[in-house]
Motif scaffolding. Structure first.
Motif, PDB file in Angstrom:
ATOM      1  N   LEU A  97      10.871   7.600  47.730  1.00  0.00           N
ATOM      2  CA  LEU A  97       9.452   7.910  47.723  1.00  0.00           C
ATOM      3  C   LEU A  97       8.968   7.930  46.278  1.00  0.00           C
ATOM      4  O   LEU A  97       9.416   8.755  45.479  1.00  0.00           O
ATOM      5  N   VAL A 135       6.879   4.555  50.188  1.00  0.00           N
ATOM      6  CA  VAL A 135       8.290   4.697  50.540  1.00  0.00           C
ATOM      7  C   VAL A 135       8.884   3.307  50.722  1.00  0.00           C
ATOM      8  O   VAL A 135       8.378   2.510  51.516  1.00  0.00           O
ATOM      9  N   PHE A 193       7.510  12.829  53.983  1.00  0.00           N
ATOM     10  CA  PHE A 193       8.618  11.920  53.698  1.00  0.00           C
ATOM     11  C   PHE A 193       9.858  12.332  54.486  1.00  0.00           C
ATOM     12  O   PHE A 193      10.533  11.498  55.102  1.00  0.00           O
TER      13      PHE A 193
END
Length: 238
Positions: A4, A30, A133
């Motif tokens: 990320l 990402v 994430f």
């Protein structure tokens, strides 16, 4: 492994300056370790096409900023637009890339006493993106029966800001609901944007989102949302 990359558009303001910052955007992209070298190579190809030497940032595309940065000053307005389209076209070719973003209204946030300082505001947005994430990594693991791992890389700012953000991230990973962050490897990695392919793409994504919410121009965001990146996860917070 998934990485990320996080960068901001606009500046997280202190309360006294919130009126001058209608929105603060923290954006992330990402990408997997397999995708990263492909983005790097394609970025270099596009830069050679336009004879660009140096870092590419969203704000350099504005004429008032371009005049102060040698990176794009040799390009006409038309070619700067073409360059930006080509850069977003790179992302279209990689549907495995994901965008995560948090858009904060500083005036509203401070009036509601949600934050006391600019660092609080920045850390809140960063924490939300990191949690998204981790949720994405969990989804990948469940869907494909694997143990997905992730790294977080953020744009380096000042020494003080970097130190506080690194500490904030460490505490998120080690205290309270630390088990929620078990999929993350090590702590936070901080890198100057001019040395990071991923951060430069994250900056472009954050710029497109900022433009949508502040300038009400969704040209580049629509390109991301509709065709460039599948499964986009955006969060409008505060």
């Amino acid at each position: 492994m998934h990485i990320l990359f996080v960068d901001e558009s606009g500046t997280a303001p202190e309360p006294a300056h919130a009126e001058k910052s209608p929105k603060f955007v923290l954006g992330g992209i990402v990408i997997s370790e397999k995708t990263w070298p492909k983005l790097r190579d394609e970025l270099e190809i596009v830069k050679r096409k336009y004879s660009v030497d140096g870092e590419i940032k969203w704000r350099y595309f504005h004429r008032s900023q371009t005049l102060h940065h040698e990176t794009l000053e040799h390009l006409s307005a038309r070619n700067r637009d073409r360059l930006r389209v080509d850069l977003f076209s790179i992302l279209k070719r990689y549907p495995s890339a994901k965008v995560i973003a948090c858009v904060v209204d500083p005036v509203h946030a401070y009036k509601q006493n949600l934050f006391q300082t600019a660092d609080d505001l920045y850390h809140h947005a960063f924490g939300l993106i990191t949690k998204q994430f981790v949720s994405y990594l969990t989804e990948l693991s469940d869907r494909h029966g694997l143990n997905a791992r992730g790294l977080v890389v953020a744009d380096s700012r000042s020494t003080r800001q970097d130190s506080r953000l690194r500490t904030f991230h460490h505490l998120e990973m080690t205290e309270g609901k630390a088990k929620d962050f078990e999929m993350l490897v090590e702590g936070l990695f901080l890198v100057p944007s001019d040395l990071s392919v991923g951060i430069q793409f994250a900056d472009l994504v954050a710029g497109a989102i900022f433009r949508k919410h502040v300038r009400h121009d969704s040209e580049f965001w629509d390109a991301l949302a509709s065709s460039a990146i599948k499964g986009i996860d955006t969060s409008l917070c505060a």
